[in-house]
Design an enzyme around this catalytic site. Structure first.
Site, PDB file in Angstrom:
ATOM      1  CB  CYS A  47     -21.556  -7.241   5.867  1.00 21.68           C
ATOM      2  SG  CYS A  47     -22.336  -8.232   4.575  1.00 21.68           S
ATOM      3  CG  HIS A  48     -25.495  -3.717   2.510  1.00 21.11           C
ATOM      4  ND1 HIS A  48     -24.222  -3.282   2.202  1.00 21.11           N
ATOM      5  CD2 HIS A  48     -26.296  -2.636   2.443  1.00 21.11           C
ATOM      6  CE1 HIS A  48     -24.266  -1.994   1.933  1.00 21.11           C
ATOM      7  NE2 HIS A  48     -25.505  -1.580   2.074  1.00 21.11           N
ATOM      8  CG  HIS A  69     -21.113 -11.087   9.237  1.00 18.41           C
ATOM      9  ND1 HIS A  69     -22.037 -10.089   9.272  1.00 18.41           N
ATOM     10  CD2 HIS A  69     -20.885 -11.334   7.930  1.00 18.41           C
ATOM     11  CE1 HIS A  69     -22.374  -9.743   8.045  1.00 18.41           C
ATOM     12  NE2 HIS A  69     -21.677 -10.489   7.205  1.00 18.41           N
ATOM     13  NE  ARG A 117     -26.429 -21.554   9.132  1.00 19.34           N
ATOM     14  CZ  ARG A 117     -27.436 -20.834   9.653  1.00 19.34           C
ATOM     15  NH1 ARG A 117     -27.695 -20.917  10.944  1.00 19.34           N
ATOM     16  NH2 ARG A 117     -28.156 -20.043   8.883  1.00 19.34           N
ATOM     17  NE  ARG A 372     -18.228  -5.035   3.498  1.00 16.60           N
ATOM     18  CZ  ARG A 372     -19.360  -5.401   2.875  1.00 16.60           C
ATOM     19  NH1 ARG A 372     -20.167  -4.497   2.342  1.00 16.60           N
ATOM     20  NH2 ARG A 372     -19.699  -6.679   2.792  1.00 16.60           N
TER      21      ARG A 372
HETATM   22  N1  LIG Z   1     -24.403 -15.064  -0.129  1.00 20.79           N
HETATM   23  C1  LIG Z   1     -23.495 -14.599   0.711  1.00 20.79           C
HETATM   24  O1  LIG Z   1     -22.684 -15.355   1.258  1.00 20.79           O
HETATM   25  C2  LIG Z   1     -23.424 -13.154   0.996  1.00 20.79           C
HETATM   26  C3  LIG Z   1     -24.444 -12.316   0.608  1.00 20.79           C
HETATM   27  N2  LIG Z   1     -24.382 -10.972   0.845  1.00 20.79           N
HETATM   28  C4  LIG Z   1     -25.486 -10.168   0.358  1.00 20.79           C
HETATM   29  O2  LIG Z   1     -25.086  -9.602  -0.886  1.00 20.79           O
HETATM   30  C5  LIG Z   1     -25.852  -8.434  -1.143  1.00 20.79           C
HETATM   31  C6  LIG Z   1     -24.939  -7.302  -1.578  1.00 20.79           C
HETATM   32  O3  LIG Z   1     -24.119  -6.879  -0.520  1.00 20.79           O
HETATM   33  P1  LIG Z   1     -23.299  -5.495  -0.628  1.00 20.79           P
HETATM   34  O4  LIG Z   1     -22.510  -5.464  -1.887  1.00 20.79           O
HETATM   35  O5  LIG Z   1     -22.603  -5.316   0.658  1.00 20.79           O
HETATM   36  O6  LIG Z   1     -24.533  -4.489  -0.763  1.00 20.79           O
HETATM   37  P2  LIG Z   1     -24.662  -3.010  -1.318  1.00 20.79           P
HETATM   38  O7  LIG Z   1     -25.940  -2.478  -0.783  1.00 20.79           O
HETATM   39  O8  LIG Z   1     -23.399  -2.254  -1.072  1.00 20.79           O
HETATM   40  O9  LIG Z   1     -24.791  -3.186  -2.893  1.00 20.79           O
HETATM   41  C7  LIG Z   1     -26.006  -3.370  -3.550  1.00 20.79           C
HETATM   42  C8  LIG Z   1     -25.985  -2.544  -4.839  1.00 20.79           C
HETATM   43  O10 LIG Z   1     -27.178  -2.855  -5.552  1.00 20.79           O
HETATM   44  C9  LIG Z   1     -27.686  -1.679  -6.115  1.00 20.79           C
HETATM   45  N3  LIG Z   1     -29.113  -1.875  -6.372  1.00 20.79           N
HETATM   46  C10 LIG Z   1     -30.136  -1.820  -5.473  1.00 20.79           C
HETATM   47  N4  LIG Z   1     -31.301  -2.113  -6.086  1.00 20.79           N
HETATM   48  C11 LIG Z   1     -31.006  -2.357  -7.389  1.00 20.79           C
HETATM   49  C12 LIG Z   1     -31.780  -2.733  -8.527  1.00 20.79           C
HETATM   50  N5  LIG Z   1     -33.102  -2.906  -8.436  1.00 20.79           N
HETATM   51  N6  LIG Z   1     -31.146  -2.919  -9.705  1.00 20.79           N
HETATM   52  C13 LIG Z   1     -29.802  -2.739  -9.804  1.00 20.79           C
HETATM   53  N7  LIG Z   1     -29.023  -2.375  -8.773  1.00 20.79           N
HETATM   54  C14 LIG Z   1     -29.611  -2.204  -7.576  1.00 20.79           C
HETATM   55  C15 LIG Z   1     -27.363  -0.584  -5.106  1.00 20.79           C
HETATM   56  O11 LIG Z   1     -27.337   0.697  -5.722  1.00 20.79           O
HETATM   57  C16 LIG Z   1     -25.969  -1.028  -4.630  1.00 20.79           C
HETATM   58  O12 LIG Z   1     -24.943  -0.460  -5.415  1.00 20.79           O
HETATM   59  C17 LIG Z   1     -26.650  -8.172   0.145  1.00 20.79           C
HETATM   60  O13 LIG Z   1     -27.945  -8.722  -0.050  1.00 20.79           O
HETATM   61  C18 LIG Z   1     -25.904  -8.979   1.187  1.00 20.79           C
HETATM   62  O14 LIG Z   1     -26.749  -9.330   2.247  1.00 20.79           O
HETATM   63  C19 LIG Z   1     -23.281 -10.395   1.405  1.00 20.79           C
HETATM   64  C20 LIG Z   1     -22.226 -11.170   1.787  1.00 20.79           C
HETATM   65  C21 LIG Z   1     -22.239 -12.614   1.701  1.00 20.79           C
HETATM   66  N1  LIG Z   2     -30.485 -15.882   8.432  1.00 23.22           N
HETATM   67  C1  LIG Z   2     -30.545 -15.493   7.091  1.00 23.22           C
HETATM   68  C2  LIG Z   2     -29.446 -16.181   6.325  1.00 23.22           C
HETATM   69  C3  LIG Z   2     -28.886 -15.228   5.354  1.00 23.22           C
HETATM   70  C4  LIG Z   2     -27.799 -15.872   4.526  1.00 23.22           C
HETATM   71  O1  LIG Z   2     -28.095 -16.507   3.540  1.00 23.22           O
HETATM   72  N2  LIG Z   2     -26.550 -15.681   4.901  1.00 23.22           N
HETATM   73  C5  LIG Z   2     -25.418 -16.061   4.071  1.00 23.22           C
HETATM   74  C6  LIG Z   2     -24.288 -15.239   4.437  1.00 23.22           C
HETATM   75  S1  LIG Z   2     -24.643 -13.530   4.227  1.00 23.22           S
HETATM   76  C7  LIG Z   2     -23.309 -12.765   4.743  1.00 23.22           C
HETATM   77  O2  LIG Z   2     -23.223 -11.589   4.752  1.00 23.22           O
HETATM   78  C8  LIG Z   2     -25.000 -17.492   4.261  1.00 23.22           C
HETATM   79  O3  LIG Z   2     -23.839 -17.825   4.269  1.00 23.22           O
HETATM   80  N3  LIG Z   2     -25.920 -18.377   4.356  1.00 23.22           N
HETATM   81  C9  LIG Z   2     -25.654 -19.757   4.611  1.00 23.22           C
HETATM   82  C10 LIG Z   2     -25.935 -20.089   6.048  1.00 23.22           C
HETATM   83  O4  LIG Z   2     -25.568 -21.176   6.492  1.00 23.22           O
HETATM   84  O5  LIG Z   2     -26.513 -19.223   6.741  1.00 23.22           O
HETATM   85  C11 LIG Z   2     -31.884 -15.820   6.462  1.00 23.22           C
HETATM   86  O6  LIG Z   2     -32.496 -16.795   6.878  1.00 23.22           O
HETATM   87  O7  LIG Z   2     -32.282 -15.074   5.565  1.00 23.22           O
HETATM   88 ZN   LIG Z   3     -21.565 -10.281   5.180  1.00 23.49          ZN
END
Ligand SMILES: NC(=O)C1=CN([C@@H]2O[C@H](COP(=O)(O)OP(=O)(O)OC[C@H]3O[C@@H](n4cnc5c(N)ncnc54)[C@H](O)[C@@H]3O)[C@@H](O)[C@H]2O)C=CC1
Ligand SMILES: N[C@@H](CCC(=O)N[C@@H](CSC=O)C(=O)NCC(=O)O)C(=O)O
Ligand SMILES: [Zn+2]
Ligand SMILES: [Zn+2]
Length: 378
Positions: A47-48, A69, A117, A372
């Site tokens: 994952c990114h 993860h 956590r 992926r």
């Molecule tokens: N909040 C959460 O629970 C989670 C957060 N994430 C985060 O979500 C994000 C996306 O993850 P993935 O889809 O795996 O990443 P990815 O890198 O595959 O997708 C990102 C996309 O954004 C595009 N992009 C980059 N800069 C851009 C811009 N300025 N404007 C428009 N498009 C742009 C890229 O071309 C790419 O297609 C990451 O930051 C990752 O860490 C991932 C999983 C869980």
């Molecule tokens: N350690 C990081 C935390 C980044 C973050 O926000 N993680 C997400 C999941 S991203 C999965 O690919 C999340 O679930 N956050 C909630 C949590 O409890 O961590 C940072 O500090 O940037």
């Molecule tokens: Zn993830």
């Protein structure tokens, strides 16, 4: 079982330092203590967020560590007091725990869990504040409470989802992170209604899963925004109806979207981790009600900003972790939905490699054609 109670030596990809190629090492994995579960990881995806922590930009990043993860495997042994999983169970490790007892779990307001956590944030297990991984006596930190880039890992029992054993582990490993995050951002966090106009910034796996969720929620228009136009062909298959490449426009992207949608979208999702795009995603929302959900993870030191007037005039800024899903309860439910063909999973997998090729897998991840990549661990 022969390995129960014994230290297991197995292969793992160790991040010794930020950005330095991961090294496949022989790692000693201690037996699970009370409330812990040792899992044989059979498949893990990248994952990114793994790349983010490896880059050194994660304030919680500790080295040396074992990243990873998004995985699936089989319980090898359990520690004292573990009752909900048993050796042989098929499981998905969950970086967001669900203890069902803490203030967070009982609140009914969040999927975040407070039980482990503090320990997972500093790379150790809760019981003794130590790692279960070592190499010839040198401790190696855990990551996100999961560390799935190892053939065996130890996790807290509140971080294990037991799943239907008929599910193919080489596919459902994706239900450990990216796909639930995108679906849940729409279903749980935004609660998109039928007929809504949706904008998705970033069409990686997370953005595609947002599109899939929005389509199933009955969105009338799903606008995909990405700087890589090659993403658009794949995105159509996940429900995106229109595409915008910010590079094709002179105006700020939020203005482009506002002009396209008679005043703005009902819901937007930032799936990149870029704080300037987060601002655009908020500001392309419709006055009075538009809601923007931050999904992307931004680096240490990065901060979001906008004119408060954007919020005063009714736009709402939210964020989501694991799509708001309660991990132990909902991951098995998502697996069942996959088995009933109600959600996609296979379609996000563009590459399959072996653990030994993990550095190649990270290179691929930074290329546009990779969504992926799943690694076979043994
Ligand atoms: N909040 C959460 O629970 C989670 C957060 N994430 C985060 O979500 C994000 C996306 O993850 P993935 O889809 O795996 O990443 P990815 O890198 O595959 O997708 C990102 C996309 O954004 C595009 N992009 C980059 N800069 C851009 C811009 N300025 N404007 C428009 N498009 C742009 C890229 O071309 C790419 O297609 C990451 O930051 C990752 O860490 C991932 C999983 C869980
Ligand atoms: N350690 C990081 C935390 C980044 C973050 O926000 N993680 C997400 C999941 S991203 C999965 O690919 C999340 O679930 N956050 C909630 C949590 O409890 O961590 C940072 O500090 O940037
Ligand atoms: Zn993830
Ligand atoms: Zn809890």
């Amino acid at each position: 079982m022969a390995t129960q109670g014994q230290v297991i030596t197995c292969k793992a990809a160790v991040a010794w330092e930020p950005n330095k190629p991961l090294a496949i090492e022989d790692v000693q994995v201690a037996p699970p203590q009370a409330g812990e579960v040792r899992i044989q990881i059979l498949f893990t995806a990248l994952c990114h967020t793994d790349a983010y922590t490896w880059s050194g930009k994660d304030p919680e990043g500790l080295f040396p560590c074992i990243l990873g993860h998004e995985a699936a495997g089989i319980v090898e042994s359990v520690g004292e007091g573990v009752t909900e999983v048993h050796p042989g169970d098929h499981v998905i490790p969950c970086y967001q725990a669900e203890c069902r007892e803490c203030k967070f779990c009982k609140s009914g307001k969040t999927n975040l869990c407070g039980k482990v956590r503090a320990a997972t944030g500093v790379g150790v297990m809760m019981n003794d504040r130590k790692s279960r991984f070592s190499i010839n006596g040198t401790p190696i930190y855990h990551f996100m409470g999961t560390s799935t880039f190892s053939q065996y890992t130890v996790v807290h029992d509140v971080s294990v989802a037991k799943i239907d054993p008929i599910a193919p582990l080489e596919k459902v490993c994706l239900l450990g992170c990216g796909v639930p995050t995108g679906l849940g951002a729409v279903w749980n966090t935004a609660k998109v209604e039928p007929g809504s106009i949706v904008a998705i910034f970033g069409l990686g796996t997370v953005g595609l899963a947002v599109a899939e969720g929005a389509k199933s929620a009955g969105a009338s228009r799903i606008i995909g925004i990405d700087i890589d136009s090659k993403k658009f062909d794949t995105a159509k298959n996940f429900g995106v109806t229109e595409f915008v490449n910010p590079k094709d426009h002179d105006k700020p992207i939020q203005q482009v979207i506002v002009d396209l949608t008679d005043g703005g979208v009902d819901y937007s999702f930032e799936c990149i981790g870029n704080v300037s795009v987060m601002r655009s995603a908020l500001e392309c929302c419709h006055k009075g009600w538009g809601t923007s959900v931050i999904v992307g993870v931004a680096a240490s030191g990065q901060e979001i900003s906008t004119r408060p007037f954007q919020l005063v005039t009714g736009r709402v800024w939210k964020g989501t972790a694991f799509g708001g899903f309660k991990s132990r309860s909902h991951v098995p439910w998502l697996v069942d939905k996959y088995l009933k063909k109600e959600i996609k999973v296979d379609e996000y997998i563009t590459h399959n490699l072996a653990l030994a090729q993990i550095n190649e897998a990270f290179h691929l991840m930074h290329e546009g054609g990779c969504f992926r990549c799943v690694l076979k661990m043994a």
